[in-house]
Design a protein around this motif. Sequence first.
Motif, PDB file in Angstrom:
ATOM      1  N   ALA A   5       0.840  -1.140   0.098  1.00 32.23           N
ATOM      2  CA  ALA A   5       0.037   0.003  -0.008  1.00 32.23           C
ATOM      3  C   ALA A   5       0.761   1.343  -0.029  1.00 32.23           C
ATOM      4  O   ALA A   5       1.965   1.247   0.479  1.00 32.23           O
ATOM      5  CB  ALA A   5      -0.920  -0.149   1.277  1.00 32.23           C
ATOM      6  N   LEU A   6       0.500   2.253  -0.652  1.00 32.79           N
ATOM      7  CA  LEU A   6       1.035   3.456  -0.506  1.00 32.79           C
ATOM      8  C   LEU A   6       0.119   4.700   0.184  1.00 32.79           C
ATOM      9  O   LEU A   6      -0.629   4.979  -0.093  1.00 32.79           O
ATOM     10  CB  LEU A   6       1.249   3.769  -2.155  1.00 32.79           C
ATOM     11  N   ASP A   7       0.985   5.036   1.172  1.00 32.39           N
ATOM     12  CA  ASP A   7       0.128   6.115   2.139  1.00 32.39           C
ATOM     13  C   ASP A   7       0.684   7.394   1.884  1.00 32.39           C
ATOM     14  O   ASP A   7       2.026   7.589   2.176  1.00 32.39           O
ATOM     15  CB  ASP A   7      -0.024   5.659   3.382  1.00 32.39           C
ATOM     16  N   VAL A   8       0.088   8.474   1.548  1.00 29.32           N
ATOM     17  CA  VAL A   8       0.528   9.607   1.138  1.00 29.32           C
ATOM     18  C   VAL A   8      -0.194  10.803   2.156  1.00 29.32           C
ATOM     19  O   VAL A   8      -1.330  10.954   2.174  1.00 29.32           O
ATOM     20  CB  VAL A   8       0.163  10.328  -0.309  1.00 29.32           C
ATOM     21  N   TYR A  29      -3.177   7.755  -8.766  1.00 33.67           N
ATOM     22  CA  TYR A  29      -2.473   6.283  -7.985  1.00 33.67           C
ATOM     23  C   TYR A  29      -3.471   5.359  -7.448  1.00 33.67           C
ATOM     24  O   TYR A  29      -3.031   4.654  -6.765  1.00 33.67           O
ATOM     25  CB  TYR A  29      -1.506   6.855  -7.081  1.00 33.67           C
ATOM     26  N   GLU A  30      -4.615   5.612  -7.720  1.00 28.31           N
ATOM     27  CA  GLU A  30      -5.778   4.569  -7.332  1.00 28.31           C
ATOM     28  C   GLU A  30      -5.679   4.349  -5.699  1.00 28.31           C
ATOM     29  O   GLU A  30      -5.657   3.400  -5.017  1.00 28.31           O
ATOM     30  CB  GLU A  30      -5.425   3.279  -7.801  1.00 28.31           C
ATOM     31  N   ALA A  82      -9.504   1.309   0.842  1.00 27.78           N
ATOM     32  CA  ALA A  82      -8.173   1.831   1.541  1.00 27.78           C
ATOM     33  C   ALA A  82      -7.109   0.694   1.238  1.00 27.78           C
ATOM     34  O   ALA A  82      -5.902   1.051   1.586  1.00 27.78           O
ATOM     35  CB  ALA A  82      -8.502   2.391   2.695  1.00 27.78           C
ATOM     36  N   ALA A  83      -7.282  -0.349   0.683  1.00 24.33           N
ATOM     37  CA  ALA A  83      -6.282  -1.320   0.715  1.00 24.33           C
ATOM     38  C   ALA A  83      -5.009  -0.873  -0.162  1.00 24.33           C
ATOM     39  O   ALA A  83      -3.865  -1.332   0.188  1.00 24.33           O
ATOM     40  CB  ALA A  83      -6.615  -2.647   0.179  1.00 24.33           C
ATOM     41  N   ALA A  84      -5.273  -0.250  -1.322  1.00 23.19           N
ATOM     42  CA  ALA A  84      -3.972   0.148  -2.065  1.00 23.19           C
ATOM     43  C   ALA A  84      -3.396   1.368  -1.401  1.00 23.19           C
ATOM     44  O   ALA A  84      -2.284   1.824  -1.771  1.00 23.19           O
ATOM     45  CB  ALA A  84      -4.559   0.401  -3.459  1.00 23.19           C
ATOM     46  N   LEU A 108      -1.912  -1.832  10.602  1.00 21.83           N
ATOM     47  CA  LEU A 108      -1.715  -2.371   9.201  1.00 21.83           C
ATOM     48  C   LEU A 108      -0.643  -2.759   8.627  1.00 21.83           C
ATOM     49  O   LEU A 108      -0.405  -2.834   7.385  1.00 21.83           O
ATOM     50  CB  LEU A 108      -2.615  -1.501   8.320  1.00 21.83           C
ATOM     51  N   ASN A 109       0.598  -2.599   9.455  1.00 20.34           N
ATOM     52  CA  ASN A 109       1.847  -2.745   8.995  1.00 20.34           C
ATOM     53  C   ASN A 109       2.228  -1.839   7.853  1.00 20.34           C
ATOM     54  O   ASN A 109       2.606  -2.027   6.902  1.00 20.34           O
ATOM     55  CB  ASN A 109       2.069  -4.126   8.348  1.00 20.34           C
ATOM     56  N   ARG A 110       1.674  -0.537   7.972  1.00 11.16           N
ATOM     57  CA  ARG A 110       1.993   0.475   6.993  1.00 11.16           C
ATOM     58  C   ARG A 110       2.607   1.694   7.577  1.00 11.16           C
ATOM     59  O   ARG A 110       2.519   1.871   8.770  1.00 11.16           O
ATOM     60  CB  ARG A 110       0.538   0.751   6.331  1.00 11.16           C
ATOM     61  N   ARG A 111       2.620   2.626   6.812  1.00 10.56           N
ATOM     62  CA  ARG A 111       3.334   3.732   7.453  1.00 10.56           C
ATOM     63  C   ARG A 111       3.173   4.931   6.503  1.00 10.56           C
ATOM     64  O   ARG A 111       2.667   4.671   5.268  1.00 10.56           O
ATOM     65  CB  ARG A 111       4.688   3.806   7.692  1.00 10.56           C
ATOM     66  N   VAL A 112       3.178   6.055   6.874  1.00 12.65           N
ATOM     67  CA  VAL A 112       3.191   7.168   5.752  1.00 12.65           C
ATOM     68  C   VAL A 112       4.552   7.206   4.858  1.00 12.65           C
ATOM     69  O   VAL A 112       5.561   7.471   5.334  1.00 12.65           O
ATOM     70  CB  VAL A 112       3.229   8.929   6.747  1.00 12.65           C
TER      71      VAL A 112
END
Length: 222
Positions: A5-8, A29-30, A82-84, A108-112
């Motif tokens: 995932a890409l979080d901006v 960027y979907e 929000a998955a992508a 969610l194992n994500r970051r900015v």
Amino acid sequence: MVTRALDVVLLGPPGAGKGTQAKRLAAAYELLHLSTGDLLREEVVRGSELGREAEGYMKRGELVPDALVGKMLLARLHSQQAAAGCAFDGYPRNLEQAGLLDGLLAELNRRVDIALYLNVPDEALLERLTGRRSCPSCGAVYHVVTHPPHVEGVCDTCGGALVQRADDREEVIRERLRVYHQQTAPLLEHYQARGALREVVGTGTQDEVFERLREAMRSTKR
Ligand SMILES: [Zn+2]
């Protein structure tokens, strides 16, 4: 191959056009466009439990607490749309919210991944914002320089008399900018420290700014 995932996060002063650019980025960027203002309004309209709680604060003219906004964000982050990844617009506004967002994404194992900072000089913002005229009858918005009505002071759509809203007066805007800079400086440091900050010149046309944002996105490893 699984794409991460890409979080901006989109940062920038009031009047910098964050909302417009965040929508365009999300489409290109979907990503899910996540504006906390829209999110709050949607939850209130849906009458969800969180929405009803938020409505109470809004009716009293109080700020909705960060923890409540965080719960709404968490629910949305877990949704399929929000998955992508997400394009955050108008959030975080301060260091506390940035920490909260980091925590939510970490679950969610994500970051900015990228914080795009739309840098617009205060004087340019003042010109943009103090030139706004709106029509109290139909809600249309004009600008004395960039989007003037056909007849000065008169609404093209309904013929109503245009006014400058109290929010658009110079002294009000200067105060908003002062608060904005005070809250944003530590936020910029926060993202700079982890190498996620990309500064983008926010002056020029919407297309020019968008092209610069895309360049900044390209220069970032996922
Ligand atoms: Zn009008």
